[in-house]
Design a protein around this motif. Structure first.
Motif, short mmCIF file in Angstrom:
data_model
loop_
_atom_site.label_atom_id
_atom_site.label_comp_id
_atom_site.label_asym_id
_atom_site.label_seq_id
_atom_site.Cartn_x
_atom_site.Cartn_y
_atom_site.Cartn_z
N ALA A 174 -31.93 -42.54 77.43
CA ALA A 174 -32.25 -40.63 76.48
C ALA A 174 -33.41 -41.31 76.11
O ALA A 174 -34.42 -40.12 75.59
N CYS A 175 -33.69 -42.10 75.30
CA CYS A 175 -34.87 -42.48 74.45
C CYS A 175 -35.64 -42.57 75.64
O CYS A 175 -37.34 -42.40 74.59
N ILE A 176 -35.68 -43.64 76.48
CA ILE A 176 -36.90 -43.66 77.03
C ILE A 176 -37.60 -41.91 77.63
O ILE A 176 -38.81 -41.78 78.55
N GLY A 177 -36.84 -41.81 78.48
CA GLY A 177 -37.00 -39.46 78.24
C GLY A 177 -38.05 -39.25 78.01
O GLY A 177 -38.57 -38.04 77.95
N ILE A 178 -37.52 -39.54 76.51
CA ILE A 178 -38.04 -38.64 75.20
C ILE A 178 -39.69 -39.01 74.57
O ILE A 178 -40.08 -38.47 74.20
N SER A 179 -40.28 -40.94 75.26
CA SER A 179 -40.77 -41.50 74.97
C SER A 179 -41.96 -40.77 74.91
O SER A 179 -42.45 -40.14 75.91
N SER A 180 -43.38 -40.69 73.62
CA SER A 180 -44.44 -39.92 74.13
C SER A 180 -45.57 -40.83 73.76
O SER A 180 -46.94 -40.71 74.19
N MET A 203 -34.26 -34.34 91.48
CA MET A 203 -35.10 -33.97 90.05
C MET A 203 -36.57 -33.70 90.63
O MET A 203 -36.98 -32.40 89.70
N ILE A 204 -37.28 -34.85 91.50
CA ILE A 204 -38.42 -34.43 91.51
C ILE A 204 -38.80 -33.29 92.74
O ILE A 204 -40.15 -32.42 92.73
N ALA A 205 -37.88 -33.24 93.45
CA ALA A 205 -37.98 -32.07 94.72
C ALA A 205 -38.13 -30.76 93.96
O ALA A 205 -38.68 -29.60 94.17
N LEU A 206 -37.05 -30.47 92.81
CA LEU A 206 -36.51 -29.38 92.09
C LEU A 206 -37.76 -28.97 90.99
O LEU A 206 -37.92 -28.20 90.39
N PRO A 243 -37.91 -32.06 84.96
CA PRO A 243 -38.80 -32.75 83.90
C PRO A 243 -37.73 -33.99 83.49
O PRO A 243 -37.06 -33.98 83.27
N MET A 244 -38.64 -35.34 83.68
CA MET A 244 -38.08 -36.26 83.28
C MET A 244 -38.10 -36.20 81.83
O MET A 244 -36.50 -37.44 81.59
#
Length: 385
Positions: free
Chosen positions: A91-97, A157-160, A163-164
């Motif tokens: 989850a943290c990878i997903g929100i890393s800025s 997810m990519i096709a739709l 967001p990552m």
């Protein structure tokens, strides 16, 4: 080793299988998003390689603690803790800025992968000893199937245009729930009471060679996980860049499902020879003919080649005369960490210098080396008696 306690052999096997499944989902979920991470952070292959270096550094820190963990806990305890930590890190990878946040998330994920991998594989090897027929391949097949599910979900997810961060957060929540629900059915009483300390003196040559085999296979497997999407996006030039990764994981899963039957009918020496030839042939096809169909076929062949090396090697390590099953797996897992986590950064550096297409020949070299090293192992075992 204490007496192992299970709810039932079938329920324990199912629980361990689920942990292999979600472990595979976790790794493939983040790895399949690497092209998006590169784009979001605006970094090149060499910079991505440098970023990936935090993972082996973190993972190797767990080796020093493995002896204490194996003596102090049933393997189910570090397994559940590591799995929850993995889900949080995902989850943290997903929100890393920024790169610092991303590097920190990768650091903790690698540490959790290290501890969880040792505990999970130890439970699998110990459960195998209570079955008359081979079952270890089925656990690793579940791990690969988890990768297929993750890559398929990523493609959707990519096709739709999801967001990552949304994708990775919800995946992490599902992983945590499955881990908590299955935890009570994991085997208990598998704490190692002896053979769980590193013994100084003459190295165990067979175990060392098993470690080298794990190293070579992990270079190929880890590199394919992290760079197949980039290869299909930048070299093959396809929009759905997960295609190669997807076929690689499908064929890896099929091969691992067949592994238990292969072990029953084919000796391990032939399994290693076949694996070596498949890896080399598949990589050469994908590199020499970098078009969609040949590349997908090549990646599929590589998947079949890499599939059986690691589970077969873990199983043989579990029969070590010098160490407990858990400690033997911990030792050769350190080689796996080096291959799985140092391999991808190395590919990044080679790619930046010579191009991504040329860098993939490194996998062919690693696959080729499996052949002589496996022959050295069987010769060493024969001499050891």
């Amino acid at each position: 080793m204490n007496n192992i306690s299970t709810q039932s052999p079938h329920s324990s096997r199912a629980a361990v299988s689920i942990f292999f499944l979600i472990h595979g989902i976790n790794l493939a979920s983040w790895a399949s998003r690497i092209p998006d991470i590169k784009a979001a952070m605006d970094i090149n292959d060499a910079q991505m390689g440098t970023l990936l270096l935090v993972m082996p550094i973190s993972s190797l820190l767990g080796l020093a603690a493995s002896s204490w963990i194996l003596r102090s806990f049933d393997n189910k305890v570090p397994l559940i803790v590591a799995m929850i930590a993995q889900s949080i890190a995902l989850a943290c990878i997903g929100i890393s800025s920024n790169l610092i946040a991303l590097g920190s998330s990768l650091f903790f994920m690698a540490l959790a992968f290290r501890v969880g991998g040792i505990a999970m594989n130890t439970q699998a090897v110990i459960l195998q000893k209570s079955y008359a027929k081979p079952i270890n391949g089925s656990f690793h097949a579940m791990w690969s199937f988890g990768g297929i599910l993750a890559v398929g979900l990523t493609s959707l997810m990519i096709a739709l245009d999801v967001p990552m961060h949304t994708h990775l957060i919800w995946t992490s929540v599902c992983i945590g729930i499955f881990a908590i629900v299955c935890y009570p059915w994991l085997p208990s009483g598998d704490r190692a009471t002896e053979g769980s300390k590193i013994k100084m003196g003459k190295p165990d040559k067979p175990l060392f060679l098993l470690g080298v085999l794990i190293l070579l296979a992990s270079f190929c497997e880890g590199g394919m996980f992290d760079w197949s999407g980039v290869y299909f996006k930048d070299i093959v030039n396809v929009e759905v860049y997960t295609a190669g990764y997807f076929t690689f994981m499908i064929c890896m899963t099929i091969a691992r499902l067949l592994l238990d039957k292969l072990i029953a009918h084919i000796d391990n020496k032939k399994i290693y020879i076949g694996s070596s030839l498949l890896i080399v042939g598949g990589i050469l096809l994908a590199v020499l003919l970098p078009n969609l169909i040949p590349a997908m076929i090549g990646f599929s062949v590589v998947g079949m080649g890499t599939a059986v090396v690691i589970p077969t090697t873990f199983l043989m390590a579990g029969d070590s005369k010098k160490y407990s099953a858990g400690m033997a797996i911990s030792i050769i897992s350190s080689y796996s960490v080096v291959g799985m986590l140092f391999g991808p950064p190395l590919i990044g550096f080679i790619s930046e210098a010579f191009g991504l297409q040329v860098s993939f020949l490194f996998f062919a070299l690693m696959g080729l080396l499996i052949l002589p090293v496996s022959l050295m192992y069987f010769h060493a075992v024969k001499r050891q008696g």
